[in-house]
Design an enzyme around this catalytic site. Structure first.
Site, mmCIF file in Angstrom:
data_model
loop_
_atom_site.group_PDB
_atom_site.id
_atom_site.type_symbol
_atom_site.label_atom_id
_atom_site.label_comp_id
_atom_site.label_asym_id
_atom_site.label_seq_id
_atom_site.Cartn_x
_atom_site.Cartn_y
_atom_site.Cartn_z
ATOM 1 N N ASP A 8 -36.414 21.570 10.647
ATOM 2 C CA ASP A 8 -37.769 21.099 10.938
ATOM 3 C C ASP A 8 -38.818 22.180 10.740
ATOM 4 O OD1 ASP A 8 -36.854 22.561 13.166
ATOM 5 O OD2 ASP A 8 -38.211 21.503 14.527
ATOM 6 N N LYS B 13 -32.034 32.718 10.567
ATOM 7 C CA LYS B 13 -32.961 32.183 9.568
ATOM 8 C C LYS B 13 -34.349 32.767 9.828
ATOM 9 C CE LYS B 13 -31.952 28.208 11.351
ATOM 10 N NZ LYS B 13 -31.881 26.767 11.701
ATOM 11 N N ASP C 286 -29.888 22.187 11.074
ATOM 12 C CA ASP C 286 -30.528 22.943 12.146
ATOM 13 C C ASP C 286 -30.249 22.183 13.448
ATOM 14 O OD1 ASP C 286 -32.337 24.647 13.559
ATOM 15 O OD2 ASP C 286 -33.914 23.146 13.294
ATOM 16 N N LEU C 287 -30.472 22.849 14.580
ATOM 17 C CA LEU C 287 -30.217 22.211 15.873
ATOM 18 C C LEU C 287 -31.503 21.715 16.542
ATOM 19 C CD1 LEU C 287 -28.376 21.409 18.204
ATOM 20 C CD2 LEU C 287 -28.553 23.769 19.052
ATOM 21 N N GLY C 288 -32.340 22.631 17.028
ATOM 22 C CA GLY C 288 -33.535 22.264 17.774
ATOM 23 C C GLY C 288 -34.547 21.529 16.927
ATOM 24 N N SER D 56 -27.958 27.568 13.565
ATOM 25 C CA SER D 56 -29.045 27.531 14.537
ATOM 26 C C SER D 56 -29.487 28.928 14.952
ATOM 27 C CB SER D 56 -28.587 26.758 15.783
ATOM 28 O OG SER D 56 -29.538 26.836 16.820
ATOM 29 N N ASN D 57 -30.794 29.147 14.951
ATOM 30 C CA ASN D 57 -31.357 30.328 15.611
ATOM 31 C C ASN D 57 -31.407 30.027 17.099
ATOM 32 O OD1 ASN D 57 -31.786 31.526 13.151
ATOM 33 N ND2 ASN D 57 -34.010 31.308 13.174
#
Length: 207
Positions: free
Chosen positions: A175, A150, A10-12, A110-111
């Protein structure tokens, strides 16, 4: 990590530091007294879902915000408030990705949305001199580009199918618990990484 050949990040909150409350405060400073309520209404109306899956343009999204804004607020102010949640890319995390890529196939899922995409790539360029996150991954996938997000199974399956990955050999790190649950539904091995934990805590031997 036994049996793992691939890692999907994931990114954020995992690679990029974010603080949603900064955007809440920024909109309140612009006169949005009930931004959390508006944000929830936009979720219910599917505005954010459509923005994150590329079904509406940045202009359409900003227009929807403009309709709720006080008369004197400009598009630039709305854009800055929307991007306020995006913070920084800690150097140590980027270095971990570089090291991991020597041993695993790395992917990003990533969303996100077109406005944030432009903003975080600008942050990466200005702070690290790197023009794109693609540098760190075999392939990076963003919801507004692939039209899938996601925690829906189709998003994870899209990445697996694109590279003929076995779910049992692939670790997904996020996360957000619902995204972890979604990944497990398609057979991915998962690692939930809620703050304040970071990938540095997980991959200590590498740094």
């Amino acid at each position: 990590m036994q049996g793992i050949r691939n890692i999907i990040f994931d990114l954020g909150g995992v690679i990029l530091n974010i603080d949603y409350q900064r955007t809440v405060r920024a909109f309140k400073d612009l006169g949005f007294d009930h931004f959390e309520q508006l944000y929830s209404q936009f979720h219910l109306s599917e505005l954010f879902d459509h923005f994150e899956t590329g079904k509406i343009s940045p202009e359409q999204f900003l227009e929807a915000l403009q309709q709720q804004a006080p008369p004197h607020i400009t598009r630039e102010q709305l854009l800055n408030a929307w991007n306020a949640m995006l913070l920084d890319f800690p150097l140590a995390r980027l270095q971990i990705l570089q090291q991991l890529r020597q041993h695993y196939n790395l992917y990003l899922l990533s969303n996100t949305n077109a406005l944030h995409y432009d903003a975080f790539n600008k942050i990466l360029l200005e702070s690290r001199g790197i023009p794109s996150l693609d540098t760190f991954f075999d392939r990076a996938y963003f919801s507004h580009i692939i039209g899938l997000r996601k925690p829906y199974a189709e998003a994870y399956q899209f990445v697996l199918d694109a590279h003929a990955l076995k779910a049992s050999e692939t670790l997904f790190i996020d996360d957000t618990l619902p995204n972890i649950t979604g990944a497990e539904a398609v057979g991915l091995r998962t690692l939930h990484l809620p703050g304040p934990k970071t990938i540095l805590d997980i991959f200590k031997p590498l740094h």
